[in-house]
Write an enzyme that holds these catalytic residues in place. Structure first.
Site, PDB file in Angstrom:
ATOM      1  N   GLU A 138       0.823  -1.283  -0.065  1.00  0.00           N
ATOM      2  CA  GLU A 138       0.011  -0.067   0.069  1.00  0.00           C
ATOM      3  C   GLU A 138       0.895   1.132  -0.079  1.00  0.00           C
ATOM      4  OE1 GLU A 138      -3.967   0.630   2.193  1.00  0.00           O
ATOM      5  OE2 GLU A 138      -2.507   1.217   3.689  1.00  0.00           O
ATOM      6  N   ASP A 154      -4.241  10.818   8.412  1.00  0.00           N
ATOM      7  CA  ASP A 154      -2.963  10.300   8.852  1.00  0.00           C
ATOM      8  C   ASP A 154      -2.584  11.077  10.204  1.00  0.00           C
ATOM      9  OD1 ASP A 154      -2.444   8.389   6.900  1.00  0.00           O
ATOM     10  OD2 ASP A 154      -2.171  10.453   5.582  1.00  0.00           O
ATOM     11  N   TYR A 159     -11.551  -2.161   3.658  1.00  0.00           N
ATOM     12  CA  TYR A 159     -10.679  -1.751   4.526  1.00  0.00           C
ATOM     13  C   TYR A 159     -11.594  -1.160   5.731  1.00  0.00           C
ATOM     14  CZ  TYR A 159      -6.389   0.515   6.347  1.00  0.00           C
ATOM     15  OH  TYR A 159      -5.220   0.973   7.095  1.00  0.00           O
TER      16      TYR A 159
END
Length: 269
Positions: A49, A60, A174
């Protein structure tokens, strides 16, 4: 059958979860990043990834924000990220998934971006801030150019949204195991078995679990339930910890990946 689908079938046959490794493309520089990818794929990583560096990576945590900053400061651009994928394709045919943000796709023209990604060797695209209800142009381009789509389910996702997310997904789901941003945690989320069961009741797609997983024991804990396990910050930390001598980065990543990926093996029934 796509390379992503093949990986999950092969993992099931080998009684293990697929091990998915995240690193930021171009961190801390182009050539070192190539060697980091090589080290990962030689040490148990099934799916790579690649974070596409972005100036405003809202999903993030600090570790991956700084990785993106290092990559951008080293001169990474969209074109250079595609070039990095091409370099990886010289030594590996493992699936590569872009972890990116919609502005980076949209600003280059959606169809043109997806076409270029596929030409470089990208297998799937996860656009963090693009909900499936608004992703028609991206999913159409991915369908046209043979790129798998990956979408996120969170702990806060209502049950009645899961079918719509699954319908837009062709690669894997995911599952973000924690609210908030990426980053290593002391413990994995306690509700993963229940969350996996909840999602599997709505779709047969492969499901990987990420966010907050950073040790071999944590990988093993998640692998007991999910089809794949994602580790990012723990690997990115290997880059940060060895910036003073960049020749040590790839070996450090290799050792950490080998240890983490061993946790993906399940005991045979």
């Amino acid at each position: 059958m796509s390379r992503i689908q093949q990986v999950f079938e092969q993992a099931r046959a080998r009684h293990r979860a697929a091990f998915v490794a995240y690193v930021c493309a171009g961190d801390p520089d182009f050539e070192t990043s190539v060697e980091v990818c090589r080290a990962l794929l030689a040490n148990g990583v099934d799916i790579l990834e690649l974070g596409v560096p972005f100036s405003d990576p809202l999903a993030d945590g600090l570790t991956n924000q700084l990785a993106a900053q290092r990559a951008l400061e080293s001169g990474m651009t969209a074109a250079r990220v595609f070039e990095l994928v091409k370099r990886v394709r010289e030594f590996s045919q493992a699936p590569i998934v872009f972890y990116t943000y919609y502005n980076l796709v949209f600003s280059n023209g959606v169809d043109a971006y997806v076409r270029a990604a596929r030409a470089a060797g990208v297998d799937g695209i996860l656009t963090l801030d693009l909900p499936p209800e608004e992703a028609g142009e991206v999913t159409a381009a991915c369908r046209t150019h043979g790129v798998d789509t990956v979408f996120i389910i969170a702990p806060t996702t209502p049950d009645d949204r899961i079918p719509a997310i699954a319908k837009a997904t062709t690669g894997f789901i995911y599952y973000v195991s924690r609210e908030g941003v990426t980053g290593v945690r002391d413990q994995v989320a306690s509700n993963i078995p229940q969350a996996v069961a909840r999602i599997r009741a709505k779709t047969n797609l492969p499901m990987v679990v990420g966010f907050g997983i950073g040790t071999r024991a944590q990988v093993a804990e998640v692998a007991a339930h999910a089809d794949g396990v994602v580790v990012g910050s723990a690997l990115v930390n290997c880059v940060r910890e060895n910036l003073a001598d960049r020749s040590r980065i790839a070996p450090a990543v290799a050792a950490r990946a080998a240890d983490l990926s061993a946790g993906a093996q399940r005991a045979k029934a």
